[in-house]
Write an enzyme that holds these catalytic residues in place. Structure first.
Site, mmCIF file in Angstrom:
data_model
loop_
_atom_site.group_PDB
_atom_site.id
_atom_site.type_symbol
_atom_site.label_atom_id
_atom_site.label_comp_id
_atom_site.label_asym_id
_atom_site.label_seq_id
_atom_site.Cartn_x
_atom_site.Cartn_y
_atom_site.Cartn_z
ATOM 1 N N GLY A 188 -2.969 -7.709 15.452
ATOM 2 C CA GLY A 188 -3.464 -6.873 14.360
ATOM 3 C C GLY A 188 -4.700 -7.415 13.682
ATOM 4 N N GLY A 190 -7.352 -5.982 12.960
ATOM 5 C CA GLY A 190 -7.867 -5.052 11.961
ATOM 6 C C GLY A 190 -7.243 -5.275 10.601
ATOM 7 N N ASP A 191 -6.156 -6.034 10.554
ATOM 8 C CA ASP A 191 -5.526 -6.448 9.294
ATOM 9 C C ASP A 191 -5.821 -7.911 8.971
ATOM 10 O OD1 ASP A 191 -4.052 -4.153 8.291
ATOM 11 O OD2 ASP A 191 -2.758 -4.368 10.035
ATOM 12 N N THR A 192 -5.633 -8.787 9.948
ATOM 13 C CA THR A 192 -5.728 -10.215 9.658
ATOM 14 C C THR A 192 -7.155 -10.680 9.398
ATOM 15 O OG1 THR A 192 -5.700 -10.683 12.050
ATOM 16 C CG2 THR A 192 -3.595 -10.780 10.884
#
Length: 432
Positions: A188, A190-192
């Site tokens: 992820g 796009g989050d981390t």
């Protein structure tokens, strides 16, 4: 592996305080980007109060779950992203819950939230109000397309997930085997990655506040963060006017720089510059290639990459992964492609304490999570306790904020908070 025993409230007496031990953070985040950001601060010793609604952070209920978990409300993603935190349940839609938050803000150094655009304003908890109460407050938000502070996006009110950030931030356009196979990076990021930038921005604002005495707004957009680490997208288009396409494991301008075949699979190999290329040629017994006019510069090796890979793979395919690792390891950049099982068995990650054991309260046995990646020599990061149960520290945090038992009981009566006594039962059963 390092091991953390006991409940989330238990801290080993020999645990390092951490570089941020005097920083108090209010974590109003859910899912992954925000919790990942605050977990980085917590690893460095910051005191993290995770403020949750009565239903809890949505990611509590997302798998994977341990096979023998008694309930599905404490997933491994939540465990990993919420270590070193205490949980306080507050209904921020209620006047009573908001009053408590304002008291906590007055005592905090940082507030991090990742609500949709406009939510904090509708609650009456926007930056302007909170900074008036605490001028030193660093207020960090993470949204799909950012906040108006950093530039008002036409997509500012769009919701976003990791896959949206990867798609619109350019990363998916260069990931895959070819132009017809755009794929999301498997983890992820796009989050981390936004979480990393948010932690960095928060630290920068905290450092500046020490000299100025004033906090500020830290605005992070998920798509911006993804674009910032997708350097190939910007660099290639600016230089050539052509949008780069997926190239599998290759990197434009670099050869050899790819996975190459061996007897039992493949390994990652990088020898794109003259020093590495010369060493590889010498080890292969092909010294004549060093001065070969087809391959005697980085650009020429890239332009003749088909021949480069034919030569290299003709040699590497004679060996197994283990044999080639023995031959090239420590000499030419090379690495086997490790899956999870191999990582859990690899001595590097054990030596670096990158897999830590914490209690799983739903199984009664240890769970393993990733350790801190940043190692400080004098004030090292540490995982002091597991992720909290929902509302596990509500009473504890409220007492610290100066509320009396009677005031806390009143908050429970009106539904503004929840006191989770489950951990008390866990402690009692552990004593028996």
């Amino acid at each position: 592996m390092s091991q953390i025993k006991g409940s989330s409230a238990d801290q080993p007496t020999n645990a390092p305080l951490g570089a941020l031990h005097d920083i108090r953070v209010l974590d109003l985040t859910q899912a992954l980007a925000g919790p990942f950001c605050t977990s980085l601060l917590g690893d460095q010793g910051a005191q993290i109060i995770k403020v949750e609604p009565a239903r809890g952070d949505m990611i509590r209920y997302a798998g994977p779950f341990a096979k023998d978990a008694k309930t599905h409300d404490f997933g491994n993603v939540f465990q990993n992203a919420n270590r070193n935190k205490r949980s306080l349940v507050l209904d921020l839609k209620s006047a009573e819950g908001q009053e408590v938050l304002l008291r906590l803000v007055a005592q905090a150094d940082v507030l991090v939230e990742n609500f949709s655009s406009g939510v904090m304003e509708r609650l009456g908890l926007d930056y302007e109000r909170l900074s008036a109460i605490n001028p030193k407050l660093v207020y960090t938000s993470i949204r799909g397309f950012g906040d108006k502070v950093g530039g008002e996006s036409p997509y500012g009110h769009w919701p976003a997930f990791d896959i949206v950030a990867q798609a619109m931030g350019g990363l998916m356009s260069i990931t895959g085997k070819n132009e017809n196979s755009n794929v999301r990076v498997g983890s992820g990021v796009g989050d981390t990655v936004p979480g990393l930038y948010a932690a960095f921005g928060t630290m920068a604002a905290l450092l500046e506040a020490k000299s100025s005495g004033r906090g500020q707004y830290v605005d992070v957009a998920m798509v911006d963060a993804v674009l910032a680490v997708s350097e190939v997208v910007v660099n290639t288009y600016d230089a050539t006017g052509v949008s780069p396409q997926p190239m599998g494991n290759e990197l434009r301008g670099f050869a050899p720089f790819n996975t190459v075949a061996v007897k039992d699979g493949e390994v990652a190999l990088g020898a794109p510059h003259n020093p590495q290329w010369s060493k590889l040629c010498t080890i292969m017994g092909r010294e004549e290639l060093i001065t070969d006019p087809r391959f005697d510069s980085d650009l020429k090796r890239w332009n003749n990459k088909t021949e480069v890979y034919e030569i290299v793979e003709a040699w590497t395919s004679q060996y197994t992964r283990a044999e080639l690792t023995e031959i090239l390891g420590g000499k030419v950049p090379l690495g086997p492609v490790l899956n999870a099982e191999a990582i859990f068995a690899d001595p590097h990650f054990a030596a670096r304490q990158m897999l830590c054991e914490v209690e799983n309260p739903r199984t009664g046995r240890p769970a393993r999570i990733t350790g801190p990646a940043v190692k400080l020599g004098r004030t090292p990061a540490s995982i002091r306790h597991r992720a909290p149960l929902l509302g596990e520290h509500s009473r504890e945090v409220l007492l610290e904020a100066g509320l009396s038992d009677a005031e806390i009981n009143r908050l429970v009566e009106v539904g503004a908070t929840t006191i989770n006594e489950e951990q008390v039962l866990i402690k009692e059963s552990a004593v028996r």
